[in-house]
Design a protein around this motif. Sequence first.
Motif, mmCIF file in Angstrom:
data_model
loop_
_atom_site.group_PDB
_atom_site.id
_atom_site.type_symbol
_atom_site.label_atom_id
_atom_site.label_comp_id
_atom_site.label_asym_id
_atom_site.label_seq_id
_atom_site.Cartn_x
_atom_site.Cartn_y
_atom_site.Cartn_z
ATOM 1 N N LEU A 235 34.601 18.294 8.330
ATOM 2 C CA LEU A 235 35.374 19.557 8.764
ATOM 3 C C LEU A 235 36.653 19.598 8.811
ATOM 4 C CD1 LEU A 235 34.483 22.682 9.062
ATOM 5 C CD2 LEU A 235 34.159 22.224 11.581
ATOM 6 N N HIS A 236 37.417 18.428 9.562
ATOM 7 C CA HIS A 236 38.575 18.221 9.827
ATOM 8 C C HIS A 236 39.668 17.981 8.814
ATOM 9 C CE1 HIS A 236 37.604 14.018 9.897
ATOM 10 N NE2 HIS A 236 38.933 13.788 10.305
ATOM 11 N N GLU A 237 38.856 17.711 7.621
ATOM 12 C CA GLU A 237 39.754 17.227 6.493
ATOM 13 C C GLU A 237 39.532 18.420 5.538
ATOM 14 O OE1 GLU A 237 37.776 13.719 4.817
ATOM 15 O OE2 GLU A 237 38.738 12.419 6.277
ATOM 16 N N GLN B 93 40.999 24.090 3.250
ATOM 17 C CA GLN B 93 40.863 25.641 2.946
ATOM 18 C C GLN B 93 39.489 25.992 3.101
ATOM 19 O OE1 GLN B 93 42.886 26.946 -0.357
ATOM 20 N NE2 GLN B 93 41.880 29.130 -0.297
ATOM 21 N N ILE B 94 39.130 26.888 3.639
ATOM 22 C CA ILE B 94 37.721 27.073 3.924
ATOM 23 C C ILE B 94 37.114 27.828 2.599
ATOM 24 C CG2 ILE B 94 35.974 28.876 5.215
ATOM 25 C CD1 ILE B 94 37.891 28.634 7.504
ATOM 26 N N PRO B 95 35.847 27.295 2.109
ATOM 27 C CA PRO B 95 35.407 27.870 0.647
ATOM 28 C C PRO B 95 35.143 29.521 0.938
ATOM 29 C CG PRO B 95 34.342 25.931 1.438
ATOM 30 C CD PRO B 95 35.152 26.329 2.552
ATOM 31 N N PRO C 134 33.199 32.490 9.004
ATOM 32 C CA PRO C 134 34.647 31.959 9.460
ATOM 33 C C PRO C 134 34.644 31.258 10.963
ATOM 34 C CG PRO C 134 35.003 33.642 7.932
ATOM 35 C CD PRO C 134 33.465 33.746 8.270
ATOM 36 N N ASP C 135 34.325 32.433 11.882
ATOM 37 C CA ASP C 135 34.602 32.318 13.336
ATOM 38 C C ASP C 135 33.751 31.233 13.927
ATOM 39 O OD1 ASP C 135 36.337 34.235 13.481
ATOM 40 O OD2 ASP C 135 34.823 35.730 14.330
ATOM 41 N N ASP C 136 32.622 30.614 13.337
ATOM 42 C CA ASP C 136 31.910 29.728 13.759
ATOM 43 C C ASP C 136 32.808 28.233 13.411
ATOM 44 O OD1 ASP C 136 29.484 30.830 14.094
ATOM 45 O OD2 ASP C 136 28.897 30.894 11.949
ATOM 46 N N ILE C 137 33.541 28.285 12.323
ATOM 47 C CA ILE C 137 34.280 27.074 11.883
ATOM 48 C C ILE C 137 35.532 27.221 12.947
ATOM 49 C CG2 ILE C 137 35.954 25.988 10.592
ATOM 50 C CD1 ILE C 137 33.973 26.934 8.342
ATOM 51 N N LYS C 138 36.188 28.400 13.171
ATOM 52 C CA LYS C 138 37.290 28.287 14.118
ATOM 53 C C LYS C 138 36.835 28.120 15.526
ATOM 54 C CE LYS C 138 39.483 32.114 11.371
ATOM 55 N NZ LYS C 138 39.797 33.456 11.361
ATOM 56 N N ASN C 139 35.550 28.275 16.046
ATOM 57 C CA ASN C 139 35.390 28.026 17.619
ATOM 58 C C ASN C 139 34.835 26.465 17.530
ATOM 59 O OD1 ASN C 139 35.666 30.802 18.018
ATOM 60 N ND2 ASN C 139 33.429 31.176 17.541
ATOM 61 N N ILE C 140 34.746 25.795 16.690
ATOM 62 C CA ILE C 140 34.538 24.416 16.868
ATOM 63 C C ILE C 140 35.766 23.573 17.239
ATOM 64 C CG2 ILE C 140 33.925 22.210 15.653
ATOM 65 C CD1 ILE C 140 32.018 24.003 13.995
ATOM 66 N N THR C 141 35.644 22.983 18.543
ATOM 67 C CA THR C 141 36.813 22.187 19.187
ATOM 68 C C THR C 141 36.933 20.797 18.748
ATOM 69 O OG1 THR C 141 35.326 21.873 21.017
ATOM 70 C CG2 THR C 141 36.560 23.919 21.143
ATOM 71 N N ASP C 142 35.771 20.323 18.166
ATOM 72 C CA ASP C 142 35.750 18.907 17.819
ATOM 73 C C ASP C 142 35.433 18.721 16.324
ATOM 74 O OD1 ASP C 142 32.933 19.658 18.252
ATOM 75 O OD2 ASP C 142 32.549 17.822 18.834
#
Length: 397
Positions: free
Chosen positions: A282-284, A287-289, A314-322
Motif C-alpha cells: 500500500l505504501h508503494e 495512484q489509487i486505482p 478511498p477513505d479506507d486507504i486514507k485511514n490506514i496509519t501503517d
Amino acid sequence: MDPSARAIFNQHFTTEKYGTFLTCLNDGLRNPVLFRVAETPVFLTDDFRDKLVAAGEGIIATILQPGFKELTERSIPPKWRLPNENTHPHFIALDFGVCKDADGSIVPKLIELQGFPSLYGFQVHLGNTYREAFDIDTDKTIYFNGLDQESYLDLLRKTILGPYQPYEVVLMDVNAPEQKTSVDFYITQRYLGIPVISLSDLQQQGDQLFYEANGDKKRIKRIYNRLIFDEIDSDDHTFDKVVDIRQPLDVEWITHPNWFYRISKFTMPYLHGDYIPKTQFLHEITQIPADLENYVLKPLFSFAGQGVIIDVKPDDIKNITDPENWILQQKVNYEPVIQAPDGGVKAEIRLLYLWPDGDAKPTLAINLARLSRGKMIGVRYNKDFDWVGGTIAFMQR
C-alpha cells in the motif's frame, strides 16, 4: 472440474451416506473433528490439475531465487524474530481460488501462501474416508508426483523426523488439545509416533528443552511447530508463564517460525504470472486505482481472514496509519464450479509441499480443498450452509 466424476458422485449421493461418512471419519479419533467437513470431495480435470502444478512451480521458483531472504527481511516482526533460522522452509502451502478467466476457461488464481504446516496428517485420513464411504474409483488419487500413501508418509516422516527418533521430536502448539485442528495433531502422532505437547509443557535447562513422558524427562531435538505467533500476540505476558521460545535454544525448528512471515501475504507483490492477482504494498502505490471495487485490502500481519476489507473505499486507504503493513490486491472472483444438488459452490485448492533437509527443492505432495457459498472462504462466512467446509481434491493418477 471433472463433470463426469461429479455426475456419478451426485447421482449416488444421499444424506445417509454423508452421515455414515462422518461417523467413519470420527471413528477411533481422540475427539470428533471440530470443523465442518463438506459433503463432497473435489474432482479435478487433468487440465486444471496441470494449471495448478504450473502455477505452483512459478511461485516456488521465486522462493528458490537467490536473495529471497534479503527480499523478505522486513516481513518478520522484531518481537517474533527467532534466532538460528535455517536455509529453507520445510512446508509450503499455496491457496488457489477456482476462477474463470476472460476467455471463459476455468483457472486457478493465487489467494494466499504460507511457509507453515497445514493438515498433512488429516488429509490422508480424509481422502481414505471419502474413498471408502462414497466408493471413489481407485484410479483417482489425492497425491501428486506419483506418490501413494506409503511413499507420502515416508516423505512426511523424512521431513519431520529427519535423523531423529520420534521421542526426540515434538508437535507443539499453544494449547494443543484445544485447537480446532488438533485432529491433525493426533493423526500425525499416529502416523509418526511423535508426542503432542502444549507450549506450557516445555521445560528448560540451560539452552536445552525437555518434556515429560510417563514421569521421565525427554530431551527435545526438534519442534514440529504448529504455533502461530498471531494467536498469542495480544498477550504481552505469555512468556512470563512459559518458556520464552524466542531466545537462542539448542533445538531445531520444523519449520522455523520466521518462514511463517517470509512466505505469506508479504510475498505476493513479488509474484507475477497468469495465475497471480496484481498485488502492491500500500505504501508503494502512487495512484489509487479507479476501479477500487475490484480490489481487496489486506493487513500483512493477520491470519484466517481477519482485518480484510472486501469492499474497499478511498477513505479506507486514507485511514490506514501503517500502509507499509498492508497490501492492495486485485480481487479474485471465485466461479461456483462445484455442482451441489441445489446449485453451484465455490472452491479453493491448497497445494501442500514438503521440503526435507537435503532435498534441493520442495516436493508437491498432497492437497486440501475448501468449499464455500459465502462471500469468502472460511467458517464465519458459511454458517448454516451445506455442501461447504473442508475437503480434498481427487485427480487422475
